[in-house]
Design a protein around this motif. Structure first.
Motif, PDB file in Angstrom:
ATOM      1  N   PHE A 128      58.711 -18.082   8.393  1.00  0.00           N
ATOM      2  CA  PHE A 128      59.836 -17.870   7.253  1.00  0.00           C
ATOM      3  C   PHE A 128      59.880 -18.908   6.262  1.00  0.00           C
ATOM      4  O   PHE A 128      59.983 -18.501   5.219  1.00  0.00           O
ATOM      5  CB  PHE A 128      61.176 -17.400   7.959  1.00  0.00           C
ATOM      6  N   TYR A 129      59.678 -20.237   6.692  1.00  0.00           N
ATOM      7  CA  TYR A 129      59.786 -21.180   5.616  1.00  0.00           C
ATOM      8  C   TYR A 129      58.689 -20.991   4.719  1.00  0.00           C
ATOM      9  O   TYR A 129      58.728 -21.065   3.454  1.00  0.00           O
ATOM     10  CB  TYR A 129      59.555 -22.556   6.522  1.00  0.00           C
ATOM     11  N   TYR A 130      57.310 -20.927   5.168  1.00  0.00           N
ATOM     12  CA  TYR A 130      56.204 -20.678   4.650  1.00  0.00           C
ATOM     13  C   TYR A 130      56.316 -19.300   3.660  1.00  0.00           C
ATOM     14  O   TYR A 130      55.891 -19.377   2.486  1.00  0.00           O
ATOM     15  CB  TYR A 130      55.034 -20.587   5.513  1.00  0.00           C
ATOM     16  N   ASN A 161      69.078 -14.461  20.131  1.00  0.00           N
ATOM     17  CA  ASN A 161      68.470 -14.330  18.704  1.00  0.00           C
ATOM     18  C   ASN A 161      67.598 -15.762  18.452  1.00  0.00           C
ATOM     19  O   ASN A 161      67.961 -16.366  17.383  1.00  0.00           O
ATOM     20  CB  ASN A 161      69.337 -14.163  17.899  1.00  0.00           C
ATOM     21  N   PHE A 162      66.591 -16.209  18.993  1.00  0.00           N
ATOM     22  CA  PHE A 162      65.664 -17.041  18.958  1.00  0.00           C
ATOM     23  C   PHE A 162      65.097 -16.983  17.350  1.00  0.00           C
ATOM     24  O   PHE A 162      64.910 -17.885  16.616  1.00  0.00           O
ATOM     25  CB  PHE A 162      64.736 -17.196  19.907  1.00  0.00           C
ATOM     26  N   ILE A 163      64.374 -15.527  17.095  1.00  0.00           N
ATOM     27  CA  ILE A 163      63.758 -15.787  15.991  1.00  0.00           C
ATOM     28  C   ILE A 163      64.694 -15.649  14.645  1.00  0.00           C
ATOM     29  O   ILE A 163      64.730 -16.519  13.769  1.00  0.00           O
ATOM     30  CB  ILE A 163      62.956 -14.109  16.026  1.00  0.00           C
ATOM     31  N   PHE A 200      59.689 -20.400  20.361  1.00  0.00           N
ATOM     32  CA  PHE A 200      59.929 -19.265  19.500  1.00  0.00           C
ATOM     33  C   PHE A 200      60.720 -19.413  18.288  1.00  0.00           C
ATOM     34  O   PHE A 200      60.516 -18.973  17.331  1.00  0.00           O
ATOM     35  CB  PHE A 200      60.849 -18.277  20.657  1.00  0.00           C
ATOM     36  N   LYS A 201      61.755 -20.092  18.469  1.00  0.00           N
ATOM     37  CA  LYS A 201      62.664 -20.552  17.044  1.00  0.00           C
ATOM     38  C   LYS A 201      61.618 -21.469  16.249  1.00  0.00           C
ATOM     39  O   LYS A 201      61.724 -21.190  15.061  1.00  0.00           O
ATOM     40  CB  LYS A 201      63.778 -21.663  17.672  1.00  0.00           C
ATOM     41  N   PHE A 243      64.934 -18.163  11.563  1.00  0.00           N
ATOM     42  CA  PHE A 243      64.677 -17.922  10.039  1.00  0.00           C
ATOM     43  C   PHE A 243      66.008 -18.653   9.414  1.00  0.00           C
ATOM     44  O   PHE A 243      65.727 -19.153   8.242  1.00  0.00           O
ATOM     45  CB  PHE A 243      65.161 -16.334  10.263  1.00  0.00           C
ATOM     46  N   ILE A 244      67.046 -18.596  10.073  1.00  0.00           N
ATOM     47  CA  ILE A 244      68.220 -19.568   9.352  1.00  0.00           C
ATOM     48  C   ILE A 244      68.025 -20.775   9.059  1.00  0.00           C
ATOM     49  O   ILE A 244      68.319 -21.344   8.169  1.00  0.00           O
ATOM     50  CB  ILE A 244      69.583 -19.088  10.269  1.00  0.00           C
ATOM     51  N   ALA A 245      67.309 -21.675  10.379  1.00  0.00           N
ATOM     52  CA  ALA A 245      66.836 -22.801  10.058  1.00  0.00           C
ATOM     53  C   ALA A 245      65.931 -23.034   8.861  1.00  0.00           C
ATOM     54  O   ALA A 245      66.082 -24.118   7.997  1.00  0.00           O
ATOM     55  CB  ALA A 245      66.286 -23.525  11.228  1.00  0.00           C
ATOM     56  N   ALA A 246      64.910 -22.113   8.749  1.00  0.00           N
ATOM     57  CA  ALA A 246      63.832 -22.136   7.482  1.00  0.00           C
ATOM     58  C   ALA A 246      64.863 -21.846   6.277  1.00  0.00           C
ATOM     59  O   ALA A 246      64.560 -22.577   5.332  1.00  0.00           O
ATOM     60  CB  ALA A 246      62.810 -21.051   7.777  1.00  0.00           C
ATOM     61  N   VAL A 247      65.697 -21.021   6.082  1.00  0.00           N
ATOM     62  CA  VAL A 247      66.380 -20.813   4.900  1.00  0.00           C
ATOM     63  C   VAL A 247      67.317 -22.015   4.555  1.00  0.00           C
ATOM     64  O   VAL A 247      67.405 -22.359   3.494  1.00  0.00           O
ATOM     65  CB  VAL A 247      67.391 -19.367   5.052  1.00  0.00           C
TER      66      VAL A 247
END
Length: 173
Positions: free
Chosen positions: A59-61, A129-131, A51-52, A135-139
């Motif tokens: 979100f990265y894309y 909060n897996f999603i 999920f993460k 998101f935070i990893a992508a940002v």
């Protein structure tokens, strides 16, 4: 002032929503809490990790595409756009409180998924909060100009556990 612009349209033939040229499911805590619970239960299939990673990939894309299309190159502008994107799709309010090459910190005072989870099942003893973590990893990767999957994220305080906010620490792998 944010550089985030919303270009929203609805396609009545396919009943699909488009945000900035990308088919988007706008917030739905029913959908998100059920799938999060499924991912949480799927420990033998690494549901949380999957999920993460799905959220991070997505979100990265999306953000990378937005930054390129709108020539968003300044760190502060990228962070503001990411925060506004999160809010616009109905996920809650997130704030990146520390951006460094090796660590990134984010906080959420409100979260649509936490609110839905609490209403359905009540408090839990572990973060869900897996999603948000994806998101935070992508940002973190984007604003620091690292490739995707460069950061690991841990939710150290959690609304679902009764904390007054959720706090996330991202660290370079």
């Amino acid at each position: 002032m944010s550089k985030f612009q919303t270009d929203y349209r609805f396609d009545p033939e396919t009943c699909r929503h488009y945000l900035n040229d990308h088919c988007t499911v706008l917030h739905c805590h029913h959908f998100m809490t059920l799938y999060t619970q499924l991912a949480d239960d799927a420990v033998h299939f690494e549901g949380e990790r999957l999920f993460k990673e799905a959220a991070e990939d997505t979100f990265y894309y999306l953000l990378q595409n937005y930054f390129t299309k709108h020539n968003i190159t300044q760190l502060s502008d990228q962070v503001q756009v990411a925060e506004d994107y999160w809010k616009t799709v109905g996920m809650g309010i997130i704030q990146f409180t520390e951006i460094g090459k090796f660590t990134v910190r984010a906080e959420m005072l409100t979260s649509h998924i936490d609110q839905g989870w609490l209403e359905k099942w009540g408090a839990d003893n572990k973060p869900i909060n897996f999603i948000t973590s994806g998101f935070i990893a992508a940002v973190a990767a984007l604003v620091n100009q690292y490739p995707i999957k460069s950061y690991s994220v841990k939710e150290v305080f959690s609304l679902i556990k009764g904390d007054h906010k959720s706090v996330f620490h991202a660290s370079l792998k």
